[in-house]
Design an enzyme around this catalytic site. Structure first.
Site, PDB file in Angstrom:
ATOM      1  N   CYS A 365      -1.815  -2.436   1.243  1.00  0.00           N
ATOM      2  CA  CYS A 365      -2.731  -1.485   1.874  1.00  0.00           C
ATOM      3  C   CYS A 365      -3.525  -0.724   0.802  1.00  0.00           C
ATOM      4  CB  CYS A 365      -1.965  -0.539   2.799  1.00  0.00           C
ATOM      5  SG  CYS A 365      -3.044   0.275   4.021  1.00  0.00           S
ATOM      6  N   HIS A 467       1.374  -4.134   6.350  1.00  0.00           N
ATOM      7  CA  HIS A 467       2.623  -3.396   6.168  1.00  0.00           C
ATOM      8  C   HIS A 467       3.753  -4.159   6.833  1.00  0.00           C
ATOM      9  CE1 HIS A 467       1.037   0.293   4.451  1.00  0.00           C
ATOM     10  NE2 HIS A 467       0.119   0.351   5.387  1.00  0.00           N
TER      11      HIS A 467
END
Length: 521
Positions: A365, A467
């Site tokens: 991310c 994630h």
């Protein structure tokens, strides 16, 4: 940026309902990090095992560890799909303990710290904007109707609602703007159990001090107290409990001993990173710079659980160890600010040297964004408008935009052949030639391929927005073999389930759950 704390906030509300049918019990703490979230998770699983429909609720959570929900207050998009929402990771774990899907109504207000004095404010899965602490303090009464509405929605689906307070319930100087402790208990008519932490010391003063600070009606709402994280000979501590009961008039509901398997469950926030590491592994050495606004760091838990892996969180003031095999850059709530932290600590130099010497780097991310050439924030979403050079290890650039991407993933990676589940949660859009060499090639259930992330020409630097990717056992084993490590037969999800079961057993062993349930109303 939110500047007007009095501006009205629209939200879809429930029609007026009759009296609440579900019982409820609120756990308030004498301070932060006394173990409220873990205790509520254990009670959720214990009562759910007894056949009750249990739901967790926390009005306001402050954490950069978040989870995606299937529901939100946003209208459907052009494709007709309902947008996703987000709640604190702790409430998602509690929902799992109940055996139900997480909902925005379990944690209607989520604050995601971006600076020392400000946070992103998320109301029922919808980003309202960034807000300075002083402005948010004045804004909270505007959020209270949505909080109460979400509580009643949650209660409508349950036999029992376990409500978690935030921080300390005795911060009486914040009473006027309270939406999550005694004010909520009063408005929703909740009985309160006060939880103290003996591990840090001062439990006697904390319990007695809480009683002294609460007013008469607040004290009358307290149905008892529990002492958490006890180690040692209980007979030596019983006189303190007798004194607490004598000074407060509150019943002593029990002492919960130290739960050894707590580290096997996802932590709520970065306070967990301040404790000494309890790594189980050795062999492959992974270094993770501990960024100032680290987010969703539970991405690394499955790797830390591997017997052949050591995950070392590198604290400020410490260089990245020379014996590191892989550097992982985790998520962050402030990508540009944490790039500056990385340069201030000299970690950028360490990482570039690590790559020159043949080491590997993974960005997740915001960590993926940091690996690119530049991160731009022209609208000032994360702070002052501007741009910050990245590490330049991937040929991509990122621009922070105002619309947050919240995506649940369940796909198959064509490169590895492994199923990949997880989620995306970011406000940046990444582009550049590096995307032509994706790290993952995801194929959804309809067979539509989607490239994800980027990879350097030699394959040693990779990054993606996904994630939870290392929670996929087959993919994690594939990745470990690719970086030259041994893969175990670890079933990570089964490990989490076993820890939740052990936590529920721990609550059963240490507390009278029938008596506690009788206090709910």
């Amino acid at each position: 940026m939110i500047d007007d704390p009095t501006a009205p906030i629209d939200f879809p509300a429930l029609p007026q309902a009759g009296p609440r049918q579900a019982k409820a019990l609120m756990i308030q703490g004498t301070s932060s990090d006394v173990g409220k979230s873990l205790l509520v998770a254990g009670l959720c699983r214990a009562y759910a095992r007894r056949g009750l429909k249990v739901r967790p609720f926390k009005a306001q959570n402050m954490s950069n560890n978040a989870a995606v929900t299937a529901d939100s207050d946003l209208p459907p998009g052009p494709d007709g799909q309902a947008p996703r929402g987000e709640i604190g990771r702790a409430q998602a774990l509690q929902a799992r303990a109940c055996g139900v899907e997480p909902s925005i109504h379990m944690n209607p207000v989520l604050l995601k710290p971006q600076t020392l004095i400000g946070s992103q404010v998320v109301l029922r899965g919808r980003v309202l904007g960034n807000c300075r602490a002083k402005v948010y303090h004045k804004m909270k009464p505007q959020l209270l109707p949505a909080v109460l509405d979400s509580f009643h929605r949650t209660a409508a689906q349950a036999d029992l609602v376990l409500v978690e307070g935030a921080g300390s319930g005795a911060e009486v100087y914040l009473r006027k703007s309270d939406i999550t402790n005694m004010k909520l208990a009063e408005l929703a008519d909740l009985p309160v159990v006060v939880l103290g932490d003996i591990d840090r010391g001062g439990a006697l003063a904390a319990i007695v001090g809480t009683h002294a600070l609460l007013n008469e009606s607040e004290n009358a709402r307290v149905v008892g107290y529990i002492i958490n994280k006890f180690r040692g000979d209980l007979s030596l501590f019983e006189p303190a409990c007798e004194l607490m009961t004598q000074r407060t008039g509150w019943p002593w509901l029990g002492v919960v001993r130290w739960f050894e398997s707590a580290s096997r469950l996802p932590a709520e926030d970065s306070l967990a990173l301040e404790r000494p590491a309890e790594g189980e592994g050795h062999g492959l050495n992974i270094a993770v710079p501990q960024l100032s606004r680290v987010a969703n760091f539970d991405d690394l838990d499955p790797l830390a659980a591997e017997p052949g892996v050591s995950v070392n969180w590198v604290k400020p003031g410490t260089p990245i160890p020379r014996e590191t095999d892989v550097v992982i850059l985790p998520g962050s709530k402030s990508t540009r600010a944490d790039l500056e932290v990385m340069r201030r600590e000299g970690w950028d130099i360490d990482i570039l040297a690590h790559v020159r010497q043949g080491g590997r780097v993974v960005g997740l991310c915001a960590g993926f964004q940091m690996l690119g050439r530049v991160v731009r924030d022209p609208q000032g979403i994360e702070g002052e408008p501007g741009e910050t050079p990245g590490l330049g290890l991937l040929d991509v650039e990122t621009e922070i935009s105002g619309e947050k991407q919240l995506i649940d993933l369940d796909a198959r990676d064509q490169a590895s052949g492994c199923r990949v589940t997880g989620y995306e949660m970011h406000m940046g859009r990444t582009h550049g030639a590096g995307l032509d060499r994706p790290w993952l090639m995801l194929e959804d259930k309809q067979g539509k391929p989607r490239p994800e992330g980027a990879m350097s020409a030699d394959g040693r630097v990779t990054g993606a927005y996904v994630h939870g990717i290392f929670g996929n056992d087959d993919f994690r084993a594939h990745w470990l073999r690719r970086v030259g490590a041994e893969a175990s037969t670890l079933d990570y999800e089964a490990r989490v389930e076993a820890a939740l079961e052990a936590l529920a057993d721990h609550c059963e062993d240490n507390l009278d759950l029938d008596a506690l349930l009788a206090l709910a109303r």
